[in-house]
Design a protein around this motif. Structure first.
Motif, mmCIF file in Angstrom:
data_model
loop_
_atom_site.group_PDB
_atom_site.id
_atom_site.type_symbol
_atom_site.label_atom_id
_atom_site.label_comp_id
_atom_site.label_asym_id
_atom_site.label_seq_id
_atom_site.Cartn_x
_atom_site.Cartn_y
_atom_site.Cartn_z
ATOM 1 N N GLY A 24 0.820 -1.214 0.000
ATOM 2 C CA GLY A 24 0.000 0.000 0.000
ATOM 3 C C GLY A 24 0.850 1.257 0.000
ATOM 4 O O GLY A 24 0.569 2.218 -0.735
ATOM 5 N N SER A 25 1.909 1.282 0.807
ATOM 6 C CA SER A 25 2.767 2.468 0.838
ATOM 7 C C SER A 25 3.556 2.617 -0.463
ATOM 8 O O SER A 25 3.816 3.727 -0.914
ATOM 9 N N ALA A 26 3.934 1.511 -1.094
ATOM 10 C CA ALA A 26 4.629 1.577 -2.375
ATOM 11 C C ALA A 26 3.711 2.146 -3.448
ATOM 12 O O ALA A 26 4.146 2.943 -4.292
ATOM 13 N N ILE A 27 2.459 1.767 -3.426
ATOM 14 C CA ILE A 27 1.494 2.279 -4.400
ATOM 15 C C ILE A 27 1.273 3.773 -4.187
ATOM 16 O O ILE A 27 1.257 4.557 -5.143
ATOM 17 N N VAL A 28 1.125 4.189 -2.932
ATOM 18 C CA VAL A 28 0.931 5.613 -2.633
ATOM 19 C C VAL A 28 2.165 6.414 -3.046
ATOM 20 O O VAL A 28 2.049 7.471 -3.679
ATOM 21 N N PHE A 29 3.344 5.918 -2.718
ATOM 22 C CA PHE A 29 4.573 6.616 -3.085
ATOM 23 C C PHE A 29 4.721 6.704 -4.603
ATOM 24 O O PHE A 29 5.085 7.760 -5.139
ATOM 25 N N SER A 30 4.446 5.624 -5.312
ATOM 26 C CA SER A 30 4.517 5.627 -6.776
ATOM 27 C C SER A 30 3.527 6.623 -7.358
ATOM 28 O O SER A 30 3.839 7.331 -8.322
ATOM 29 N N GLY A 31 2.346 6.705 -6.776
ATOM 30 C CA GLY A 31 1.351 7.670 -7.239
ATOM 31 C C GLY A 31 1.829 9.099 -7.047
ATOM 32 O O GLY A 31 1.632 9.957 -7.919
ATOM 33 N N LEU A 32 2.467 9.379 -5.898
ATOM 34 C CA LEU A 32 2.997 10.723 -5.651
ATOM 35 C C LEU A 32 4.113 11.067 -6.632
ATOM 36 O O LEU A 32 4.194 12.199 -7.123
ATOM 37 N N VAL A 33 4.972 10.101 -6.940
ATOM 38 C CA VAL A 33 6.051 10.337 -7.897
ATOM 39 C C VAL A 33 5.467 10.664 -9.262
ATOM 40 O O VAL A 33 5.905 11.603 -9.948
ATOM 41 N N LEU A 34 4.454 9.912 -9.697
ATOM 42 C CA LEU A 34 3.807 10.186 -10.982
ATOM 43 C C LEU A 34 3.118 11.539 -10.979
ATOM 44 O O LEU A 34 3.141 12.259 -11.979
ATOM 45 N N LEU A 35 2.513 11.927 -9.869
ATOM 46 C CA LEU A 35 1.852 13.226 -9.769
ATOM 47 C C LEU A 35 2.868 14.361 -9.882
ATOM 48 O O LEU A 35 2.638 15.340 -10.601
ATOM 49 N N VAL A 36 3.986 14.245 -9.210
ATOM 50 C CA VAL A 36 5.030 15.271 -9.277
ATOM 51 C C VAL A 36 5.605 15.340 -10.691
ATOM 52 O O VAL A 36 5.820 16.433 -11.238
ATOM 53 N N ALA A 37 5.842 14.176 -11.314
ATOM 54 C CA ALA A 37 6.365 14.169 -12.689
ATOM 55 C C ALA A 37 5.365 14.827 -13.638
ATOM 56 O O ALA A 37 5.747 15.593 -14.531
ATOM 57 N N GLY A 38 4.083 14.567 -13.456
ATOM 58 C CA GLY A 38 3.051 15.193 -14.284
ATOM 59 C C GLY A 38 3.017 16.699 -14.100
ATOM 60 O O GLY A 38 2.835 17.457 -15.058
ATOM 61 N N ALA A 39 3.205 17.161 -12.865
ATOM 62 C CA ALA A 39 3.219 18.598 -12.599
ATOM 63 C C ALA A 39 4.416 19.259 -13.282
ATOM 64 O O ALA A 39 4.287 20.345 -13.864
ATOM 65 N N PHE A 40 5.588 18.628 -13.229
ATOM 66 C CA PHE A 40 6.765 19.173 -13.915
ATOM 67 C C PHE A 40 6.549 19.215 -15.419
ATOM 68 O O PHE A 40 6.923 20.176 -16.080
ATOM 69 N N TYR A 41 5.938 18.187 -15.974
ATOM 70 C CA TYR A 41 5.667 18.152 -17.403
ATOM 71 C C TYR A 41 4.712 19.284 -17.791
ATOM 72 O O TYR A 41 4.943 19.990 -18.773
ATOM 73 N N ALA A 42 3.653 19.477 -17.007
ATOM 74 C CA ALA A 42 2.694 20.547 -17.301
ATOM 75 C C ALA A 42 3.362 21.917 -17.219
ATOM 76 O O ALA A 42 3.123 22.787 -18.055
ATOM 77 N N TYR A 43 4.222 22.113 -16.229
ATOM 78 C CA TYR A 43 4.941 23.378 -16.096
ATOM 79 C C TYR A 43 5.864 23.604 -17.297
ATOM 80 O O TYR A 43 5.921 24.705 -17.853
ATOM 81 N N ALA A 44 6.583 22.556 -17.711
ATOM 82 C CA ALA A 44 7.500 22.688 -18.846
ATOM 83 C C ALA A 44 6.739 23.025 -20.119
ATOM 84 O O ALA A 44 7.164 23.882 -20.898
ATOM 85 N N ARG A 45 5.620 22.379 -20.361
ATOM 86 C CA ARG A 45 4.825 22.672 -21.562
ATOM 87 C C ARG A 45 4.258 24.092 -21.509
ATOM 88 O O ARG A 45 4.253 24.792 -22.501
#
Length: 158
Positions: free
Chosen positions: A6-27
């Motif tokens: 469960g914690s691995a899934i939550v952590f992976s989700g947070l990593v994907l969310l942060v990566a998505g935010a960086f991508y949106a900012y870059a675009r």
């Protein structure tokens, strides 16, 4: 074990969310949002060092962005599409170069306004374009050329 999954899934989700935010900012930083601009094109022998999203500068002030860099297969020249603020009325004989103000800046498309009484219309093509001269090329010109000295001042010409 279930807690670790469960914690691995939550952590992976947070990593994907942060990566998505960086991508949106870059675009978003590469797109002109809310600016009233018009499109122009410049034709270069080489667009080396320039990239989509680079600034377009006039007198060191950002006035637009590079929107596309494509190769014309017929002429083998680089077509650089860019936008400039609609408030600018660039003379028809304006020129563009690729360069940077300092050695640490990214390359930008630099506009040098001309003096013609007519203005560039939206969609116009600027053919008065000079590509960047790399630092290596400048050093090579200095070392293997005459370094900008008059040709009669070479050593041993007395």
């Amino acid at each position: 074990m279930a807690r670790e999954n469960g914690s691995a899934i939550v952590f992976s989700g947070l990593v994907l969310l942060v990566a998505g935010a960086f991508y949106a900012y870059a675009r978003a930083s590469q797109v002109d949002l809310g600016h009233d601009r018009y499109h122009l094109t410049a034709r270069f022998i080489s667009a080396n060092g320039l990239h989509v999203g680079a600034e377009v500068q006039l007198a060191g002030v950002p006035v637009g962005r590079v929107t596309a860099i494509t190769l014309d297969p017929v002429s083998a020249m680089a077509n650089v599409g860019f936008t400039v603020d609609r408030a600018l009325q660039l003379p028809a004989d304006s020129a563009v170069t690729i360069g940077s103000a300092t050695m640490t800046d990214e390359d930008a498309l630099m506009v040098q306004p001309g003096k013609a009484p007519t203005h560039l219309a939206p969609g116009a093509v600027i053919t008065n374009a000079q590509e960047a001269v790399s630092l290596e090329q400048q050093v090579s010109n200095y070392i293997f050329g005459n370094g900008g000295l008059p040709s009669d001042s070479t050593p041993g010409s007395d």
